[in-house]
Design a protein around this motif. Sequence first.
Motif, PDB file in Angstrom:
ATOM      1  N   THR A   1      -0.865   8.102  10.254  1.00  0.00           N
ATOM      2  CA  THR A   1      -0.938   6.960   9.341  1.00  0.00           C
ATOM      3  C   THR A   1       0.393   6.221   9.212  1.00  0.00           C
ATOM      4  N   THR A   2       1.460   6.798   9.756  1.00  0.00           N
ATOM      5  CA  THR A   2       2.785   6.169   9.696  1.00  0.00           C
ATOM      6  C   THR A   2       2.966   5.234  10.883  1.00  0.00           C
ATOM      7  N   THR A   3       3.381   4.003  10.604  1.00  0.00           N
ATOM      8  CA  THR A   3       3.621   3.075  11.703  1.00  0.00           C
ATOM      9  C   THR A   3       5.012   3.299  12.274  1.00  0.00           C
ATOM     10  N   VAL A   4       5.165   2.966  13.543  1.00  0.00           N
ATOM     11  CA  VAL A   4       6.398   3.273  14.275  1.00  0.00           C
ATOM     12  C   VAL A   4       6.845   2.069  15.086  1.00  0.00           C
ATOM     13  N   SER A   5       8.138   1.790  15.029  1.00  0.00           N
ATOM     14  CA  SER A   5       8.767   0.849  15.962  1.00  0.00           C
ATOM     15  C   SER A   5       9.517   1.688  16.984  1.00  0.00           C
ATOM     16  N   LEU A   6       9.008   1.734  18.202  1.00  0.00           N
ATOM     17  CA  LEU A   6       9.651   2.498  19.270  1.00  0.00           C
ATOM     18  C   LEU A   6      10.467   1.531  20.114  1.00  0.00           C
ATOM     19  N   LEU A   7      11.786   1.625  20.019  1.00  0.00           N
ATOM     20  CA  LEU A   7      12.663   0.696  20.718  1.00  0.00           C
ATOM     21  C   LEU A   7      12.923   1.163  22.145  1.00  0.00           C
ATOM     22  N   GLY A   8      12.907   0.233  23.065  1.00  0.00           N
ATOM     23  CA  GLY A   8      13.300   0.545  24.421  1.00  0.00           C
ATOM     24  C   GLY A   8      14.800   0.729  24.499  1.00  0.00           C
ATOM     25  N   LEU A   9      15.261   1.397  25.540  1.00  0.00           N
ATOM     26  CA  LEU A   9      16.705   1.564  25.707  1.00  0.00           C
ATOM     27  C   LEU A   9      17.370   0.220  25.966  1.00  0.00           C
ATOM     28  N   PRO A  10      18.537  -0.011  25.360  1.00  0.00           N
ATOM     29  CA  PRO A  10      19.266  -1.247  25.638  1.00  0.00           C
ATOM     30  C   PRO A  10      19.671  -1.308  27.108  1.00  0.00           C
ATOM     31  N   PRO A  11      19.924  -2.483  27.619  1.00  0.00           N
ATOM     32  CA  PRO A  11      20.343  -2.616  29.026  1.00  0.00           C
ATOM     33  C   PRO A  11      21.554  -1.746  29.339  1.00  0.00           C
ATOM     34  N   SER A  12      21.494  -1.087  30.497  1.00  0.00           N
ATOM     35  CA  SER A  12      22.604  -0.265  30.973  1.00  0.00           C
ATOM     36  C   SER A  12      22.429  -0.080  32.473  1.00  0.00           C
ATOM     37  N   THR A  13      23.405   0.553  33.094  1.00  0.00           N
ATOM     38  CA  THR A  13      23.343   0.761  34.543  1.00  0.00           C
ATOM     39  C   THR A  13      22.648   2.066  34.908  1.00  0.00           C
ATOM     40  N   GLN A  14      22.066   2.767  33.937  1.00  0.00           N
ATOM     41  CA  GLN A  14      21.349   4.014  34.237  1.00  0.00           C
ATOM     42  C   GLN A  14      20.142   3.702  35.121  1.00  0.00           C
ATOM     43  N   PRO A  15      20.067   4.284  36.309  1.00  0.00           N
ATOM     44  CA  PRO A  15      18.975   3.960  37.239  1.00  0.00           C
ATOM     45  C   PRO A  15      17.582   4.247  36.683  1.00  0.00           C
ATOM     46  N   ALA A  16      17.466   5.283  35.843  1.00  0.00           N
ATOM     47  CA  ALA A  16      16.148   5.682  35.340  1.00  0.00           C
ATOM     48  C   ALA A  16      15.721   4.902  34.106  1.00  0.00           C
TER      49      ALA A  16
ATOM     50  N   GLY B   1      -0.776   2.139  15.673  1.00  0.00           N
ATOM     51  CA  GLY B   1       0.298   1.897  14.720  1.00  0.00           C
ATOM     52  C   GLY B   1       1.682   1.917  15.316  1.00  0.00           C
ATOM     53  N   CYS B   2       1.782   2.000  16.634  1.00  0.00           N
ATOM     54  CA  CYS B   2       3.090   2.024  17.296  1.00  0.00           C
ATOM     55  C   CYS B   2       3.344   0.674  17.962  1.00  0.00           C
ATOM     56  N   SER B   3       4.540   0.164  17.776  1.00  0.00           N
ATOM     57  CA  SER B   3       4.918  -1.111  18.372  1.00  0.00           C
ATOM     58  C   SER B   3       6.153  -0.900  19.247  1.00  0.00           C
ATOM     59  N   PHE B   4       6.049  -1.262  20.510  1.00  0.00           N
ATOM     60  CA  PHE B   4       7.196  -1.138  21.416  1.00  0.00           C
ATOM     61  C   PHE B   4       8.062  -2.389  21.289  1.00  0.00           C
ATOM     62  N   VAL B   5       9.360  -2.179  21.061  1.00  0.00           N
ATOM     63  CA  VAL B   5      10.306  -3.283  20.882  1.00  0.00           C
ATOM     64  C   VAL B   5      11.280  -3.280  22.052  1.00  0.00           C
ATOM     65  N   SER B   6      11.154  -4.242  22.923  1.00  0.00           N
ATOM     66  CA  SER B   6      12.056  -4.348  24.069  1.00  0.00           C
ATOM     67  C   SER B   6      13.407  -4.896  23.629  1.00  0.00           C
TER      68      SER B   6
END
Length: 252
Positions: free
Chosen positions: A166-181, A198-203
Amino acid sequence: MRPEPNLRPADPAQAKRQRWLVLTAFALGALTLLFLLLAQPALYLRMADGLRWRLGLPALAQIDYEQRLALAQQRGESQAGPCAVLLFGDSHLQGLPGSALGAEVSNFAIAGEPAERLAQRIVAYSSVKQSRHIVLLSGANDLVTGRSAAQTAASLSAVLAQIPATTTVSLLGLPPSTQPARPALNAALQALCTARPGCSFVSLEALGDGLGALSPELAATDGIHLSAAGYGRLAVAIQADLPKHAQCAHST
């Protein structure tokens, strides 16, 4: 034929003295090193962490930091009401002032912590069971230690599993970096979010320079962490997602 040299039998007493001298020198060296480490614990930690790094284990100093900070957070978390937005993650979130979000915020992020250990830590926070909205940003430290995108995504899936449905979530993507993965991990996180109600992906791709790194004006001097301007942009990205799920935090 060349005559062989006379080989006299070794003197047992002399051999015994040599062994004693070697053992004594070894013992004195060990005691000297022990006293040095006791007098300078920081030196011990550096040596131990160097060995642990070679073995692929987390640094003792980092583990100690995480445990101390987590205990301090848990002592005060009872003050987090149901309208509080909880932040969990690494240094990208730890440095974000709660006031920047314009909401009641409890920041439980810990710098240097990978998602693998966050999945173990989050279960100790009772506020997670009553919070209406949680912001997550983690995974970069897992990639640094050599874990794959799939392994890191599995850890974040375990984190999400500890949060009530029942808890909503903002799942943030990793900030830009040179990590290949990083691109693969962000794609996996977006898929996790899509599968969870209830989950929202934030780029956070808008923080980049278009070449895979943070924009210079948004990056700290190390090029990895965010500058003050970068945190301002991060706050805007999170704020844009909060009204969809956390009206309680904005109510009067």
